[in-house]
Scaffold this active site. Structure first.
Site, short mmCIF file in Angstrom:
data_model
loop_
_atom_site.label_atom_id
_atom_site.label_comp_id
_atom_site.label_asym_id
_atom_site.label_seq_id
_atom_site.Cartn_x
_atom_site.Cartn_y
_atom_site.Cartn_z
N ARG A 133 0.83 -1.20 0.00
CA ARG A 133 0.00 0.00 0.00
C ARG A 133 0.87 1.26 0.00
O ARG A 133 0.58 2.24 0.68
CB ARG A 133 -0.95 0.01 1.20
CG ARG A 133 -1.88 -1.17 1.29
CD ARG A 133 -2.81 -1.26 0.08
NE ARG A 133 -3.61 -2.48 0.16
CZ ARG A 133 -3.24 -3.63 -0.39
NH1 ARG A 133 -2.11 -3.72 -1.08
NH2 ARG A 133 -4.00 -4.70 -0.28
N SER A 156 -11.27 -0.15 3.68
CA SER A 156 -10.45 -0.58 4.82
C SER A 156 -9.75 0.62 5.44
O SER A 156 -8.95 1.29 4.78
CB SER A 156 -9.41 -1.61 4.37
OG SER A 156 -10.04 -2.75 3.82
N GLU A 162 -4.80 3.08 6.62
CA GLU A 162 -4.66 2.99 5.17
C GLU A 162 -5.33 4.19 4.51
O GLU A 162 -4.84 4.72 3.51
CB GLU A 162 -5.30 1.70 4.66
CG GLU A 162 -5.22 1.50 3.18
CD GLU A 162 -5.71 0.14 2.72
OE1 GLU A 162 -6.28 0.06 1.62
OE2 GLU A 162 -5.54 -0.84 3.47
#
Length: 328
Positions: free
Chosen positions: A152, A220, A316
């Protein structure tokens, strides 16, 4: 001032000093002296305050498919919808991206976050990323290796953050691409085709994740933490069923949703903000939520997981304050 509530899927009430929509990759006459935020569909960011700068909404369109000897080269403008692209590729017999179906957001945002799901990350198919420097208008291109992709993460979230705007992503999909069905619920499929993977991923995501069109959320909220094998062995003494996936010989990845669930947050509310009752990795806004409530719940989750497991959760979702990204 320009309202931002409808510009990010979490839907907090916020606004910005200036809003410019980019249709044709023309970035002239943009004031680069003040804060700038690059925005696609706003599915992985939350404006937790009024943004005192310019929001650039990227809305450029176009897909070009070139067939090569052993692969398909696909050049895509940054404003294209990601899931629409995945569907288009599948319909053209171009396989590999099916595990990434139904991930919200634009193509231009995909390399920034190095989006991933069900055992596949987008970096596997990226050949190059084209972008423009905001302060001088110069165009550049980075190869996959130069993008410094991580979990990520990418150079666009680090050294080049808010300095450049991605204008186009060039993908390369091998003609001999093999389906990836080694993750989670996909393992139950019997000799699946790419279409089977596509359909199953959509089924799973639809069942597990709330639709942002119906209830505000940004997917998320936390990353799945990567911890050492020695720590997971210690944790197994108390938490016998702790799930984890091997990263390398010294590290494993633990599902953040499991950590949050075991810490008792599933369904917990703070004002209009809620930890989703069936997917605790997702925080939602019922439409009445405030930034202070979101930050309070997220920080409580973070501190409780740290106390229970000695694991630090990292958000995130990108949180945007008055002048840019802020830390949780």
């Amino acid at each position: 001032m320009y309202p931002l509530q409808a510009r990010h899927t979490f839907g907090l009430n916020s606004q910005t000093s200036n809003l410019i929509t980019i249709q044709d990759n023309c970035f002239s006459n943009i004031d680069t002296q003040g804060p700038i935020w690059i925005l696609g569909q706003g599915s992985n960011c939350v404006f937790v305050d009024d943004f005192e700068g310019t929001v650039l909404h990227i809305n450029s369109k176009g897909v070009d498919i070139k067939e090569c000897a052993t692969s398909f080269e696909v050049s895509v403008q940054a404003g294209e919808d990601w899931h629409t692209l995945v569907t288009l590729l599948l319909n053209h017999g171009i396989y590999g991206a099916e595990n990434l179906a139904l991930i919200p957001g634009t193509v231009g945002a995909a390399p920034i976050q190095n989006i991933g799901a069900y055992g596949v990350e987008v970096e596997a198919f990226i050949k190059a990323v084209k972008f423009i420097e905001l302060d001088n208008g110069h165009n550049h291109m980075l190869t996959r290796a130069e993008c410094k992709f991580g979990y990520r993460d990418s150079i666009f979230k680090q050294q080049l953050a808010n300095q450049v705007v991605i204008t186009e992503v060039v993908f390369s999909f091998p003609k001999d691409s093999q389906v990836c069905a080694e993750y989670g619920e996909l393992q139950g499929l019997n000799k699946p085709t790419a279409k089977d993977i596509f359909d199953k991923v959509i089924e799973i995501r639809t069942a597990k994740l709330p639709d942002p069109a119906k209830i505000g959320n940004a997917g998320s909220f936390f990353k799945n933490p990567v911890i050492t094998t020695s720590l997971v062995e210690q944790l197994k003494q108390q938490w016998h069923k702790i799930p984890f996936f091997k990263v390398d010989d010294k590290h494993v990845k633990v599902p953040a949703a499991w950590l949050i669930d075991q810490s008792g947050f599933k369904g917990k509310k703070v004002g209009g903000i809620k930890c989703h009752p069936s997917q605790p990795l997702v925080l939602t806004n019922d439409g009445s939520g405030h930034a202070s409530e979101l930050l309070a719940l997220a920080r409580e989750i973070q501190s409780t997981v740290k106390n229970n497991f000695s694991i630090s959760l990292e958000n995130e979702v990108r949180l945007i304050g008055k002048a840019g990204m802020i830390s949780l």
